[in-house]
Design an enzyme around this catalytic site. Structure first.
Site, PDB file in Angstrom:
ATOM      1  N   CYS A  65       0.693  -0.688   0.255  1.00 51.43           N
ATOM      2  CA  CYS A  65       0.458   0.348  -0.242  1.00 51.43           C
ATOM      3  C   CYS A  65       0.457   1.467  -0.157  1.00 51.43           C
ATOM      4  CB  CYS A  65      -1.342   0.426   1.165  1.00 51.43           C
ATOM      5  SG  CYS A  65      -1.959   1.755   1.065  1.00 51.43           S
ATOM      6  N   CYS A  69      -0.605   5.291   6.752  1.00 48.75           N
ATOM      7  CA  CYS A  69      -1.763   5.810   7.817  1.00 48.75           C
ATOM      8  C   CYS A  69      -0.661   4.440   9.228  1.00 48.75           C
ATOM      9  CB  CYS A  69      -3.203   4.063   7.954  1.00 48.75           C
ATOM     10  SG  CYS A  69      -3.798   5.049   5.864  1.00 48.75           S
ATOM     11  N   CYS A  72      -2.020   1.209  10.821  1.00 47.67           N
ATOM     12  CA  CYS A  72      -1.671  -0.128   9.453  1.00 47.67           C
ATOM     13  C   CYS A  72      -0.190  -1.080   8.673  1.00 47.67           C
ATOM     14  CB  CYS A  72      -2.255   0.573   8.244  1.00 47.67           C
ATOM     15  SG  CYS A  72      -2.429  -0.667   7.007  1.00 47.67           S
ATOM     16  N   CYS A 109     -16.567  -9.896   3.260  1.00 44.60           N
ATOM     17  CA  CYS A 109     -15.864  -8.683   3.007  1.00 44.60           C
ATOM     18  C   CYS A 109     -14.740  -8.453   2.207  1.00 44.60           C
ATOM     19  CB  CYS A 109     -15.506  -7.301   4.486  1.00 44.60           C
ATOM     20  SG  CYS A 109     -17.324  -7.357   5.243  1.00 44.60           S
ATOM     21  N   ARG A 272     -20.703  -3.498  14.671  1.00 42.26           N
ATOM     22  CA  ARG A 272     -20.127  -4.464  14.930  1.00 42.26           C
ATOM     23  C   ARG A 272     -18.231  -3.944  15.479  1.00 42.26           C
ATOM     24  NH1 ARG A 272     -18.345  -3.886   8.483  1.00 42.26           N
ATOM     25  NH2 ARG A 272     -20.902  -4.625   9.214  1.00 42.26           N
TER      26      ARG A 272
END
Length: 421
Positions: A65, A69, A72, A109, A272
């Site tokens: 990526c 962030c 992450c 997902c 959730r």
């Protein structure tokens, strides 16, 4: 406690608490935590009964990526040792999804790391959605691909996606301290694009990154204004090799108070429990089911989760039932508007705004995520996962970091080993 009685009354009427009331929930003492859980549990049962929705993550593309962030494990320059692989083929993703569905999940997902999808990526995901839906009648599919460009949400909807996840993660005021390669406004824009396309919007937060109580209340009130149908609450997993690896700020009691605050602010929304429940709630996970009505089953994007069978046993032992594929998750007043209920207009979609853009309701990854630490996915889930199922029990003093509960995922999608579901 007058505060809790007031919040229960407001929750049963779908009335928004004040910021002061939300802050007061976070400020309650550990001695009062069972009272807080009992109060928020009344609101949860009013709108969702004793059902628990199960969701299952499939990491379509791991690592690699370009975003930075801080939470992450898939971030730019990550040294976390996670699995790294490019796009799974549709049949590979469908096989991975089948494991979760066999375990009782009703939503899959589909997550991919990165800033956002190219048009070719959207085509790839469209093929995967088609493969999963052809083989599994009635399954819900949520896409979690990062920041969306104009028209991409509509294409995902046409391909059969039911929902799109993109988390706000933290408050607007502190967002720049966590991520510099995109903005808070970028995230809000993507959630709005999902809404406008008729997708069910899923957007949540990450707690435990060093934020204040005011930051937590700010992001939850912002989520309520965006009106997603589901709000994933992630608890930071401080993965070694990330900038936030030393941020072990959460206790089980703190996590329960955060979940209760979210439930009071978003009474009729799917709340959730996403990444970090095994690491931070630990043996108090069953109490959290009295607050949230949805969890992820099995492993997360880059880390391992509790054994799927242990999740099912926990739900049953706590007196809850797994939500069936034929049951509507949202309360009727939201489901009908969203196009998810039995009386929804034909073609209205499963979003929280009907085709004409009207909506109802209360209230990603790393951009993307259905749940957890985006980017890290990107996040459809909980991203920074939890503990290995074969870990031996370890005696750790209270409030000490539980690094023994964090294990990089080495099975399931992207490997030749069977998934945990």
């Amino acid at each position: 406690m007058d505060l809790l009685n007031t919040l229960v009354d407001k929750g049963l009427r779908r009335e928004l608490p004040t910021r002061e009331e939300a802050l007061a929930v976070l400020a309650t003492s550990d001695d009062d935590v069972l009272d807080v859980v009992a109060a928020a549990g009344k609101v949860r049962r009013q709108w969702f009964g004793r059902r628990v929705k199960l969701n299952y993550l499939v990491n379509l593309k791991s690592g690699l990526c370009p975003e930075d962030c801080s939470y992450c494990s898939q971030r730019l320059g990550s040294s976390t040792g996670i699995l790294k692989y490019t796009w799974l083929k549709p049949d590979e993703a469908s096989r991975a999804a089948a494991a979760g569905l066999a375990g009782g999940a009703k939503r899959v997902c589909l997550v991919a790391s990165g800033r956002g999808p190219t048009d070719r990526d959207v085509d790839r995901v469209a093929g995967t959605i088609k493969a999963i839906k052809e083989q599994n009648e009635g399954v819900e599919v949520c896409a979690c691909l990062g920041l969306l460009s104009d028209g991409q949400a509509e294409r995902l909807r046409e391909a059969g996606a039911d929902a799109y996840n993109h988390n706000l993660n933290t408050s607007e005021g502190t967002y720049g301290d966590i991520t510099t390669t995109h903005t808070y406004a970028d995230r809000v824009d993507t959630v709005n694009k999902a809404h406008a396309a008729g997708l069910s919007a899923c957007s949540g937060l990450i707690a435990g990154m060093g934020e204040t109580d005011a930051d937590l209340v700010d992001v939850v009130f912002s989520l309520r204004e965006l009106d997603p149908d589901s709000v994933p609450v992630n608890f930071l997993i401080p993965v070694e090799g990330t900038p936030l690896a030393k941020e072990w700020n959460l206790t089980p009691q703190r996590c329960l108070r955060i979940l209760a605050m979210v439930r009071f602010v978003c009474p009729d929304v799917e709340v959730r429990i996403a990444g970090g429940r095994e690491v931070h709630l630990r043996t108090m996970q069953p109490l959290a089911l009295h607050l949230a009505n949805s969890i992820f089953l099995g492993d997360y994007l880059t880390t391992e989760g509790q054994a799927g069978q242990a999740d099912l046993e926990m739900i049953a032992d706590a007196g809850f039932t797994v939500e069936g594929a034929d049951e509507v998750t949202l309360p009727q007043h939201r489901a009908d508007v969203a196009g998810c209920g039995p009386h929804a207009a034909e073609g209205a979609g499963c979003g929280s705004h009907a085709a004409d853009g009207t909506g109802c309701g209360s209230h990603a990854a790393d951009g993307a995520g259905c749940g957890s630490h985006a980017g890290e996915g990107a996040g459809c889930g909980s991203v920074c996962g939890s503990h290995e199922n074969d870990h031996e029990s370890v005696a750790v003093p209270a409030n000490e970091p539980r690094t023994d509960l964090v294990a990089v995922r080495r099975r399931g999608a992207g490997t030749d080993l069977a998934p945990n579901a």
